[in-house]
Structures are given as structure tokens and as C-alpha cells.
Design a protein around this motif. Structure first.
Motif, PDB file in Angstrom:
ATOM      1  N   ASN B 208      54.311  47.872  18.084  1.00 15.87           N
ATOM      2  CA  ASN B 208      52.906  48.155  17.780  1.00 15.87           C
ATOM      3  C   ASN B 208      52.866  49.481  17.023  1.00 15.87           C
ATOM      4  O   ASN B 208      53.562  50.427  17.389  1.00 15.87           O
ATOM      5  CB  ASN B 208      52.104  48.248  19.087  1.00 15.87           C
ATOM      6  N   SER B 209      52.060  49.548  15.970  1.00 13.58           N
ATOM      7  CA  SER B 209      52.087  50.731  15.097  1.00 13.58           C
ATOM      8  C   SER B 209      51.161  51.855  15.540  1.00 13.58           C
ATOM      9  O   SER B 209      51.097  52.896  14.891  1.00 13.58           O
ATOM     10  CB  SER B 209      51.727  50.330  13.658  1.00 13.58           C
ATOM     11  N   SER B 210      50.447  51.662  16.634  1.00 14.73           N
ATOM     12  CA  SER B 210      49.489  52.687  17.059  1.00 14.73           C
ATOM     13  C   SER B 210      50.126  54.059  17.285  1.00 14.73           C
ATOM     14  O   SER B 210      49.520  55.082  16.934  1.00 14.73           O
ATOM     15  CB  SER B 210      48.770  52.229  18.328  1.00 14.73           C
ATOM     16  N   PRO B 211      51.361  54.155  17.855  1.00 15.08           N
ATOM     17  CA  PRO B 211      51.952  55.492  18.021  1.00 15.08           C
ATOM     18  C   PRO B 211      52.087  56.251  16.698  1.00 15.08           C
ATOM     19  O   PRO B 211      51.988  57.483  16.681  1.00 15.08           O
ATOM     20  CB  PRO B 211      53.330  55.183  18.610  1.00 15.08           C
ATOM     21  N   LEU B 212      52.305  55.504  15.611  1.00 15.02           N
ATOM     22  CA  LEU B 212      52.386  56.185  14.308  1.00 15.02           C
ATOM     23  C   LEU B 212      51.043  56.811  13.939  1.00 15.02           C
ATOM     24  O   LEU B 212      50.993  57.899  13.349  1.00 15.02           O
ATOM     25  CB  LEU B 212      52.809  55.204  13.212  1.00 15.02           C
ATOM     26  N   ILE B 213      49.964  56.121  14.293  1.00 13.11           N
ATOM     27  CA  ILE B 213      48.629  56.692  14.066  1.00 13.11           C
ATOM     28  C   ILE B 213      48.485  57.975  14.876  1.00 13.11           C
ATOM     29  O   ILE B 213      47.987  59.004  14.385  1.00 13.11           O
ATOM     30  CB  ILE B 213      47.539  55.682  14.464  1.00 13.11           C
ATOM     31  N   ALA B 214      48.965  57.938  16.110  1.00 12.85           N
ATOM     32  CA  ALA B 214      48.883  59.129  16.965  1.00 12.85           C
ATOM     33  C   ALA B 214      49.663  60.285  16.341  1.00 12.85           C
ATOM     34  O   ALA B 214      49.171  61.418  16.269  1.00 12.85           O
ATOM     35  CB  ALA B 214      49.411  58.808  18.361  1.00 12.85           C
ATOM     36  N   ALA B 215      50.884  59.983  15.874  1.00 10.38           N
ATOM     37  CA  ALA B 215      51.689  61.040  15.247  1.00 10.38           C
ATOM     38  C   ALA B 215      50.996  61.547  13.981  1.00 10.38           C
ATOM     39  O   ALA B 215      50.966  62.760  13.720  1.00 10.38           O
ATOM     40  CB  ALA B 215      53.082  60.512  14.904  1.00 10.38           C
ATOM     41  N   GLY B 216      50.438  60.588  13.213  1.00 19.79           N
ATOM     42  CA  GLY B 216      49.733  60.976  11.990  1.00 19.79           C
ATOM     43  C   GLY B 216      48.601  61.945  12.282  1.00 19.79           C
ATOM     44  O   GLY B 216      48.416  62.939  11.570  1.00 19.79           O
ATOM     45  N   LEU B 217      47.860  61.659  13.384  1.00 18.06           N
ATOM     46  CA  LEU B 217      46.765  62.572  13.757  1.00 18.06           C
ATOM     47  C   LEU B 217      47.311  63.965  14.060  1.00 18.06           C
ATOM     48  O   LEU B 217      46.699  64.974  13.710  1.00 18.06           O
ATOM     49  CB  LEU B 217      46.011  62.005  14.964  1.00 18.06           C
TER      50      LEU B 217
END
Lengths: 259, 269
Positions: B208-217
């Protein structure tokens, strides 16, 4: 250091007062274009020498050679007993003894007016910050700008900036002041204050070499006026003789254009 | 919009892949406690190293002598021209393999070195252009007061040049922060993981790509405030410290006790 050498003789009138600065055989070219030809000139102690002449005649280049901001191609420059053109001359130390005022003021815009004046005092003369501040205030006060000490130069008018630049140079207590068209970049109504400071300085006994287009100033304040054209000093004499009894054809032509 | 139709399901899947809030919330603590600090260490190290290299290289680039300019020119052209990934691999894998191991097996040191070298090449050109844009009259005025070349540059020219290029430098620092993620290529031990590494581990585990969104934030939380801070600094420096009202000028007109210039005591006129 030995005394100034005496090999050149074309300084026709023997100086009545000691020589502050002597130029002998000074030449300079930009690439293959010669701009100064074999110039001999003495600036006597406490005299005001004005350099006039058409643009491109080499006045500013000559002035900038005097403190080696321009490197002369040939010739010698003596500041008192010091030969500035000797191979290992301490040029920085000599420059600290010569004040210079520029056409475009060249104040340091990132420093306060006061720091502009104290910078060389602390970092060249090694003066303490507090003592330098006292000296700066005194010189700023003399040009009427002590109230601006904490401002950035950019907030001052051109005439005020130029007066700060004069104070900055004077704070070093120079033996000689060079003015490179100090009023040329100023609005007409601001010229007066700067000239007043320069006049005061001249009558106070400062040794000055002044490149100027202000013929009124040259006539009233100068002890001698040198007329330059084509990289040579064509005439050098009292203002009276230069302005009233000009016989050099180029000088007559120049005066008829500017007066 | 009807919520039960197939398009709705598809957008649910899309939403779930990128914005699975549970997963994001689950990743954040590790990102903040471990990743943020490590990213900052690599980025700050690279920025400091880059600025140091850049100051030296810029001075060389400004030399009037070709032979002095040449090595700096080659350095700048090479490391601005190479893909970042090649430089990182050459430094981080190549150097240790060749027996040059100034940082042992610690990938942090090699990452800082590689990104610092790249950053230095870009920053050198930024400094050079800034210093060159300073009016030559500034150097002349400083020299005419008796300052040596180095003092004049240090106190008068370079400070003005750098102030002019602050926004460009902020852009470079943003790049350095982002490129710190390339340490991923060198492999990291537990406790060394930076933002991207942590997120990538979670992605591999959950698909799931959501952790990348978290890192991006987290990256944005670093880069955007920094940009605004530098811009604020830029404005402050431009306008000067205290924009209070101008004092009234005193009359410059004389007569006042004349200043006695040096060396004029004896000979009058």
C-alpha cells in the motif's frame, strides 16, 4: 627607503612646499590602446590640484593609478618617501594613507552608515570597536550626518551618501585625498552640499587631487589646475592662468564648451 | 453521485492505496522518531559540506588565472552533469570497494560526502554568479581604504554576493534534503533509517502506498518552512534591520572645528 629620485626634470616650477605625491614617467595602456603617456606630476602638500579635461582624456585613469586601483604600465609613484611602484611595496599600507571618493559613492550597502566608516578603522588600523565608533561619529558629525549613523546607506540621498563616503575616507586620516568626479552622479541641487564639504577640506589644509567637471569649484578652490587631453597633461597652472589666459588651443576649445 | 456503483468502488480502492489513514497514522511515529532526525543529519551534513566546498570552488572560479579556474571548472561541470544516482553509487559503493573507507561501513558518511559533492558543484556556481554581480566599485572602495584582497572579499564583496543569491540557495538546500533519500541505495542498519527508507519498508510489507504519502508530508514539513524562512531572511537583509523613520539631517554647512588632516601641521599655504 631612499628619498624620491630626481632623475626627471620637467616639473618646471620647483615646489615651494614639500611634495605629498610624485608621479614620474607614468604610462598606461588598455591592451594596445594607450591611455596615459609618460606623465610627470607633483601634488604638493596641502594643495588642491584639480584635473580637468574632456571625457576620455585619462583623468580618472590617472587618479586611479595614484593609489594603484589601476596598475600603471610604466613609471614610478612616490607617496612621501614611499615608492608605491617598487617590486615589493606594501600597497595596502599605502592605500590606507590615501583617501578616495568615487563618482558613485560605493558605500557598502549591507552595513550601517557608521560601520561603513569604522570598517577600515577596525580591520586595517586595528582600532578597537568603541574607539572607532567615536572617531566615526566625529567625522559623520562634521558632514552633518551623525543622526544617520544607524541607517543603511540606501536610505540616504545621493548627496548624503557622498558626504558619508567623504567621512569614511577622512576617518583614516589620510595624507592625501583623491576625488573622482565626486559630484557627477548627483542631482544638481545636491551638488552644493558636497562641494561645500570639499571646499572646507581644501581650505583646512588637506592635500587633494580632484577630477572634476565643476569648473566653478576648480576656479575657486584649486591652487593649481591641470588640463588633460589625449592621455597627457597639456597645461598645468594656477586657476587664473588656466581659465583667464588659456593659450593652449585644446584648452580654449574645451573651456568654450563647458563654460 | 451514487456511492454504491462500481466507479465508487474504484475510487475507494484508489483512496485506500494512497490515503489509508490507519496505515499513515501507524507509520508516522517511526517517521518522526527515527526517520526525520536521520534525514536531517544527512541533509545538514551535505549542506554544510556543500557550502564549504562551494566557497572554495567559487573563489577559484573567480580567479583571473586559467590554471586556477580549471580544476574548479572541471569539478563543477562533472558533478553538475552526472546523474545523482551515479555519483551516489560511485562514492557509496565504489570508494569502499576500492579500499577507500574514510567512514568504515557507515553509509551515512558516504551519503553526506556524495550529496555534499554534488551540492557543492551547484552552490559554487550560485556563489560565483552572486559574487560577480556585486558592483566592482565595492571591491575598489574597500581596497582604496587599505583592505587586503582577502579582507575586502570576506567583509564587503562575498556577504553582498551571498545575500543576493539566498533564494537560489534555498532551492539548492531543498534539493539536498530530497536527495538525502538516495542513501537508500547504500543500505541502512536499524536505527539509521531515514524517511524514505522507513516508508519503503512499510510499502513493501503492506503493498500500500500510503506510507509514501506520510513520508512525503514529512519532507514537505522540512522543505516548505525552510523556503519561507530563507525568503523571510532575504527580505529582512534587503530592507535592513530597523526601518524606522529617517532622522532630520543636520546642516552640513560649516564652520565647525576643522578636522586636522595628517601631515599638515607645519606647512601652511
Amino acid at each position: 627607503m631612499t628619498a624620491p629620485r630626481n632623475t626627471i626634470g620637467p616639473v618646471a616650477t620647483s615646489p615651494a612646499t614639500p611634495v605629498a605625491l610624485r608621479i614620474a614617467g607614468l604610462s598606461k595602456s588598455y591592451g594596445t590602446t594607450p591611455v596615459l603617456h609618460d606623465i610627470d606630476l607633483d601634488v604638493r602638500r596641502a594643495e588642491t590640484l584639480c584635473l580637468i579635461g574632456p571625457s576620455g582624456s585619462g583623468k580618472s585613469t590617472l587618479l586611479k593609478c595614484l593609489n594603484l586601483l589601476e596598475q600603471p604600465g610604466a613609471g614610478d609613484i612616490w607617496l612621501g618617501e614611499t615608492c608605491l611602484t617598487a617590486p615589493h611595496a606594501d600597497v595596502d599600507a599605502a592605500r590606507a594613507r590615501i583617501g578616495m571618493v568615487f563618482q558613485h559613492f560605493n558605500l557598502f550597502p549591507h552595513m550601517s552608515v557608521e560601520r561603513n566608516v569604522t570598517l577600515a578603522l577596525t580591520s586595517v588600523k586595528g582600532m578597537g570597536r568603541e574607539q572607532a565608533r567615536v572617531v566615526a561619529r566625529r567625522h559623520l558629525d562634521h558632514v552633518g550626518l551623525a543622526a544617520f549613523a544607524d541607517q543603511r546607506p540606501g536610505r540616504l540621498s545621493g548627496g548624503q551618501q557622498q558626504r558619508v563616503a567623504i567621512a569614511r575616507a577622512l576617518a583614516m586620516e589620510p595624507e592625501l585625498m583623491l576625488f573622482d568626479e565626486a559630484t557627477s552622479a548627483l542631482d544638481p541641487e545636491l551638488v552644493k552640499d558636497v562641494l561645500a564639504v570639499m571646499r572646507d577640506l581644501a581650505s583646512g589644509g588637506m592635500t587633494m587631487a580632484v577630477v572634476t567637471h565643476e569648473m566653478g569649484f576648480a576656479r575657486e578652490a584649486a591652487d593649481r589646475v591641470a588640463f588633460m587631453c589625449d592621455g597627457r597633461i597639456a597645461e598645468i597652472d594656477t586657476p587664473d592662468r588656466i581659465f583667464e589666459r588659456a593659450d593652449h588651443p585644446r584648452l580654449r576649445q574645451f573651456l568654450s564648451q563647458v563654460l | 453521485m451514487s456511492s454504491s456503483s462500481p466507479p465508487g468502488l474504484a475510487s475507494d480502492a484508489l483512496l485506500n492505496t494512497f490515503f489509508n489513514w490507519d496505515l499513515i497514522a501507524q507509520t508516522f511515529p517511526r517517521l518522526i522518531t527515527e526517520g526525520l532526525l536521520n534525514t536531517l543529519v544527512i541533509a545538514a551534513g551535505a549542506i554544510v559540506l556543500g557550502v564549504a566546498i562551494a566557497l572554495l570552488a567559487a573563489m577559484l572560479l573567480l580567479s583571473e588565472r586559467r590554471l586556477v579556474r580549471l580544476p574548479a571548472r572541471i569539478y563543477v561541470d562533472v558533478f553538475r552533469g552526472l546523474p545523482v544516482i551515479i555519483t551516489v553509487m560511485l562514492v557509496g559503493v565504489g570508494l569502499p570497494a576500492a579500499g577507500v573507507r574514510p567512514f568504515g561501513t557507515d553509509p551515512f558518511g558516504y551519503a553526506i560526502l556524495a550529496i555534499g559533492i554534488i551540492s557543492g558543484a551547484y552552490t559554487a556556481e550560485i556563489f560565483r554568479s552572486g559574487i560577480q554581480s556585486v558592483d566592482p566599485g565595492q571591491l575598489q572602495a574597500a581596497r582604496s581604504l587599505g583592505l587586503s584582497y582577502l579582507k575586502a572579499m570576506r567583509l564587503v564583496v562575498v556577504p553582498q554576493g551571498i545575500r543576493r543569491v539566498l533564494p537560489a540557495m534555498a532551492g539548492q538546500f531543498v534539493k539536498d534534503i530530497k536527495e538525502s533519500s538516495l542513501v537508500y541505495l547504500l543500505g541502512l542498519a536499524a536505527g539509521q533509517r531515514e524517511l524514505y527508507f522507513i516508508a519503503q519498508e512499510e510499502v513493501a510489507r503492506t503493498y500500500n502506498s500510503s506510507p509514501l504519502i506520510a513520508a512525503g508530508l514529512c519532507y514537505l514539513a522540512l522543505t516548505i518552512p525552510m523556503t519561507y524562512f530563507v525568503n523571510h531572511l532575504d527580505r529582512r537583509l534587503r530592507e535592513g534591520p530597523r526601518p524606522g523613520p529617517l532622522p532630520a539631517p543636520a546642516d552640513p554647512d560649516l564652520p565647525k572645528p576643522p578636522l586636522q588632516p595628517a601631515g599638515t601641521e607645519g606647512g601652511g599655504r
